[in-house]
Design a protein around this motif. Structure first.
Motif, PDB file in Angstrom:
ATOM      1  N   ALA A  52      29.290 -27.420  33.030  1.00  0.00           N
ATOM      2  CA  ALA A  52      28.306 -26.689  33.831  1.00  0.00           C
ATOM      3  C   ALA A  52      28.948 -25.439  34.415  1.00  0.00           C
ATOM      4  O   ALA A  52      30.053 -25.489  34.968  1.00  0.00           O
ATOM      5  CB  ALA A  52      27.769 -27.573  34.956  1.00  0.00           C
ATOM      6  N   ASP A  53      28.227 -24.313  34.246  1.00  0.00           N
ATOM      7  CA  ASP A  53      28.618 -23.096  34.939  1.00  0.00           C
ATOM      8  C   ASP A  53      28.275 -23.330  36.415  1.00  0.00           C
ATOM      9  O   ASP A  53      27.166 -23.791  36.731  1.00  0.00           O
ATOM     10  CB  ASP A  53      27.795 -21.923  34.355  1.00  0.00           C
ATOM     11  CG  ASP A  53      28.577 -20.630  34.254  1.00  0.00           C
ATOM     12  OD1 ASP A  53      29.823 -20.667  34.241  1.00  0.00           O
ATOM     13  OD2 ASP A  53      27.930 -19.558  34.182  1.00  0.00           O
ATOM     14  N   TRP A  54      29.207 -23.033  37.323  1.00  0.00           N
ATOM     15  CA  TRP A  54      29.059 -23.502  38.709  1.00  0.00           C
ATOM     16  C   TRP A  54      29.711 -22.473  39.630  1.00  0.00           C
ATOM     17  O   TRP A  54      30.889 -22.562  39.948  1.00  0.00           O
ATOM     18  CB  TRP A  54      29.747 -24.872  38.817  1.00  0.00           C
ATOM     19  CG  TRP A  54      29.381 -25.670  40.013  1.00  0.00           C
ATOM     20  CD1 TRP A  54      30.136 -25.840  41.154  1.00  0.00           C
ATOM     21  CD2 TRP A  54      28.202 -26.465  40.204  1.00  0.00           C
ATOM     22  NE1 TRP A  54      29.480 -26.677  42.023  1.00  0.00           N
ATOM     23  CE2 TRP A  54      28.287 -27.071  41.469  1.00  0.00           C
ATOM     24  CE3 TRP A  54      27.059 -26.695  39.409  1.00  0.00           C
ATOM     25  CZ2 TRP A  54      27.285 -27.911  41.970  1.00  0.00           C
ATOM     26  CZ3 TRP A  54      26.073 -27.533  39.906  1.00  0.00           C
ATOM     27  CH2 TRP A  54      26.197 -28.132  41.174  1.00  0.00           C
ATOM     28  N   HIS A  55      28.920 -21.469  40.012  1.00  0.00           N
ATOM     29  CA  HIS A  55      29.487 -20.316  40.692  1.00  0.00           C
ATOM     30  C   HIS A  55      29.311 -20.368  42.210  1.00  0.00           C
ATOM     31  O   HIS A  55      28.204 -20.546  42.708  1.00  0.00           O
ATOM     32  CB  HIS A  55      28.847 -19.033  40.164  1.00  0.00           C
ATOM     33  CG  HIS A  55      29.150 -18.764  38.716  1.00  0.00           C
ATOM     34  ND1 HIS A  55      30.439 -18.741  38.228  1.00  0.00           N
ATOM     35  CD2 HIS A  55      28.340 -18.502  37.647  1.00  0.00           C
ATOM     36  CE1 HIS A  55      30.404 -18.472  36.926  1.00  0.00           C
ATOM     37  NE2 HIS A  55      29.148 -18.336  36.547  1.00  0.00           N
ATOM     38  N   VAL A  56      30.406 -20.183  42.916  1.00  0.00           N
ATOM     39  CA  VAL A  56      30.393 -20.019  44.372  1.00  0.00           C
ATOM     40  C   VAL A  56      30.494 -18.524  44.678  1.00  0.00           C
ATOM     41  O   VAL A  56      29.586 -17.930  45.247  1.00  0.00           O
ATOM     42  CB  VAL A  56      31.539 -20.810  45.028  1.00  0.00           C
ATOM     43  CG1 VAL A  56      31.568 -20.566  46.536  1.00  0.00           C
ATOM     44  CG2 VAL A  56      31.393 -22.298  44.721  1.00  0.00           C
ATOM     45  N   ASP A  60      33.263 -10.184  40.034  1.00  0.00           N
ATOM     46  CA  ASP A  60      32.498  -9.238  39.219  1.00  0.00           C
ATOM     47  C   ASP A  60      31.859  -9.889  37.984  1.00  0.00           C
ATOM     48  O   ASP A  60      31.339  -9.193  37.126  1.00  0.00           O
ATOM     49  CB  ASP A  60      33.350  -8.030  38.836  1.00  0.00           C
ATOM     50  CG  ASP A  60      34.578  -8.408  38.022  1.00  0.00           C
ATOM     51  OD1 ASP A  60      34.680  -9.587  37.608  1.00  0.00           O
ATOM     52  OD2 ASP A  60      35.429  -7.535  37.790  1.00  0.00           O
ATOM     53  N   HIS A  61      31.864 -11.215  37.917  1.00  0.00           N
ATOM     54  CA  HIS A  61      31.061 -11.910  36.903  1.00  0.00           C
ATOM     55  C   HIS A  61      29.574 -11.662  37.179  1.00  0.00           C
ATOM     56  O   HIS A  61      28.768 -11.611  36.252  1.00  0.00           O
ATOM     57  CB  HIS A  61      31.392 -13.407  36.963  1.00  0.00           C
ATOM     58  CG  HIS A  61      30.729 -14.245  35.924  1.00  0.00           C
ATOM     59  ND1 HIS A  61      30.833 -14.009  34.578  1.00  0.00           N
ATOM     60  CD2 HIS A  61      29.939 -15.362  36.035  1.00  0.00           C
ATOM     61  CE1 HIS A  61      30.146 -14.935  33.914  1.00  0.00           C
ATOM     62  NE2 HIS A  61      29.582 -15.764  34.771  1.00  0.00           N
ATOM     63  N   PHE A  62      29.230 -11.484  38.468  1.00  0.00           N
ATOM     64  CA  PHE A  62      27.860 -11.162  38.882  1.00  0.00           C
ATOM     65  C   PHE A  62      27.747  -9.658  39.107  1.00  0.00           C
ATOM     66  O   PHE A  62      28.651  -9.039  39.663  1.00  0.00           O
ATOM     67  CB  PHE A  62      27.508 -11.850  40.208  1.00  0.00           C
ATOM     68  CG  PHE A  62      27.231 -13.329  40.111  1.00  0.00           C
ATOM     69  CD1 PHE A  62      27.112 -13.973  38.889  1.00  0.00           C
ATOM     70  CD2 PHE A  62      27.076 -14.085  41.269  1.00  0.00           C
ATOM     71  CE1 PHE A  62      26.852 -15.340  38.813  1.00  0.00           C
ATOM     72  CE2 PHE A  62      26.811 -15.455  41.205  1.00  0.00           C
ATOM     73  CZ  PHE A  62      26.692 -16.084  39.979  1.00  0.00           C
ATOM     74  N   VAL A  74      22.911 -12.740  38.704  1.00  0.00           N
ATOM     75  CA  VAL A  74      23.282 -13.962  39.432  1.00  0.00           C
ATOM     76  C   VAL A  74      22.686 -15.172  38.703  1.00  0.00           C
ATOM     77  O   VAL A  74      21.505 -15.180  38.350  1.00  0.00           O
ATOM     78  CB  VAL A  74      22.773 -13.899  40.886  1.00  0.00           C
ATOM     79  CG1 VAL A  74      22.973 -15.238  41.581  1.00  0.00           C
ATOM     80  CG2 VAL A  74      23.489 -12.784  41.648  1.00  0.00           C
ATOM     81  N   HIS A  75      23.527 -16.188  38.444  1.00  0.00           N
ATOM     82  CA  HIS A  75      23.070 -17.388  37.732  1.00  0.00           C
ATOM     83  C   HIS A  75      23.927 -18.583  38.134  1.00  0.00           C
ATOM     84  O   HIS A  75      25.061 -18.422  38.576  1.00  0.00           O
ATOM     85  CB  HIS A  75      23.166 -17.169  36.217  1.00  0.00           C
ATOM     86  CG  HIS A  75      24.569 -16.897  35.746  1.00  0.00           C
ATOM     87  ND1 HIS A  75      25.142 -15.651  35.779  1.00  0.00           N
ATOM     88  CD2 HIS A  75      25.520 -17.726  35.283  1.00  0.00           C
ATOM     89  CE1 HIS A  75      26.385 -15.723  35.331  1.00  0.00           C
ATOM     90  NE2 HIS A  75      26.649 -16.971  35.033  1.00  0.00           N
ATOM     91  N   CYS A  76      23.378 -19.756  37.971  1.00  0.00           N
ATOM     92  CA  CYS A  76      24.102 -21.019  38.157  1.00  0.00           C
ATOM     93  C   CYS A  76      24.910 -21.040  39.453  1.00  0.00           C
ATOM     94  O   CYS A  76      26.112 -21.368  39.463  1.00  0.00           O
ATOM     95  CB  CYS A  76      25.000 -21.314  36.962  1.00  0.00           C
ATOM     96  SG  CYS A  76      24.049 -21.560  35.436  1.00  0.00           S
TER      97      CYS A  76
END
Ligand SMILES: [Zn+2]
Length: 198
Positions: A52-56, A60-62, A74-76
């Protein structure tokens, strides 16, 4: 004991399916097809796991101006509805023994960058190796991004790796074709036909 095998279900999350913030066409259908595969063939595997992609705060991924190569909408977001597994995957989740979450504080495309959500907090490679797994089937979303990265890492880690293309969905034809070429060159086996939107 024969060669033990595992099924790795990559990122079948709401944000990567129709209606999500980073939707891949065919995602919901792939979720359903994976559940059917687990129902029919789950017993053939010695282990079934999911990533699972699980971003806090993934830096710069977003981006508010994403290039869809290195930066993304913005995702996950961790604990959010977009990070939840798609409802069509629910039947398969009964067979899933561990979920490997990745990307808390930086981009992470490969499930092998994740850690298990149980007390072990194991990497995927360690978890599989500890269970005597030598062969993996990789399915999920997206063929040209996280499936690609996960399968390449699996092969690199020494697992005999097959991508079941009928159980994957790709973002775009060009990047999916490039990914399939890269996978074949790395020694990953490809089974079935890819599902691509355009
Ligand atoms: Zn991400």
């Amino acid at each position: 004991m024969g060669r033990r095998s595992a099924l790795i279900i990559v990122d079948v999350q709401n944000d990567f399916c129709e209606g999500g913030s980073l939707a891949v066409a065919g995602g919901a259908a792939v979720a359903q097809a994976i559940s059917a595969h687990v129902d029919e063939h789950g017993g053939d595997y010695d282990a079934v796991v999911a990533t699972a992609d699980w971003h806090v705060d993934p830096g710069d991924h977003f981006s508010t101006a994403p290039d869809f190569v290195d930066t993304w909408p913005v995702h996950c977001v961790a604990e959010g509805g977009g990070a939840a597994f798609h409802p069509n995957l629910t039947p398969a989740l009964r067979a899933v023994q561990a979920v490997f979450r990745k990307g808390e504080h930086a981009a992470a495309y490969s499930g092998f960058e994740g850690r298990s959500d149980d007390a072990e907090q194991a990497s995927l490679a360690t978890w599989l190796t500890d269970r005597g797994i030598s062969r993996v089937d990789v399915v999920g979303i997206a063929t040209d991004h996280c499936v690609r990265a996960t399968a390449l890492d699996a092969q690199r880690e020494g697992f005999e790796t097959t991508v079941l293309l009928g159980l994957t969905a790709g973002v775009a034809r060009q990047t999916t074709e490039a990914a399939l070429t890269q996978l074949e060159q790395a020694g990953v086996r490809l089974s079935g036909q890819p599902v691509v939107a355009d």
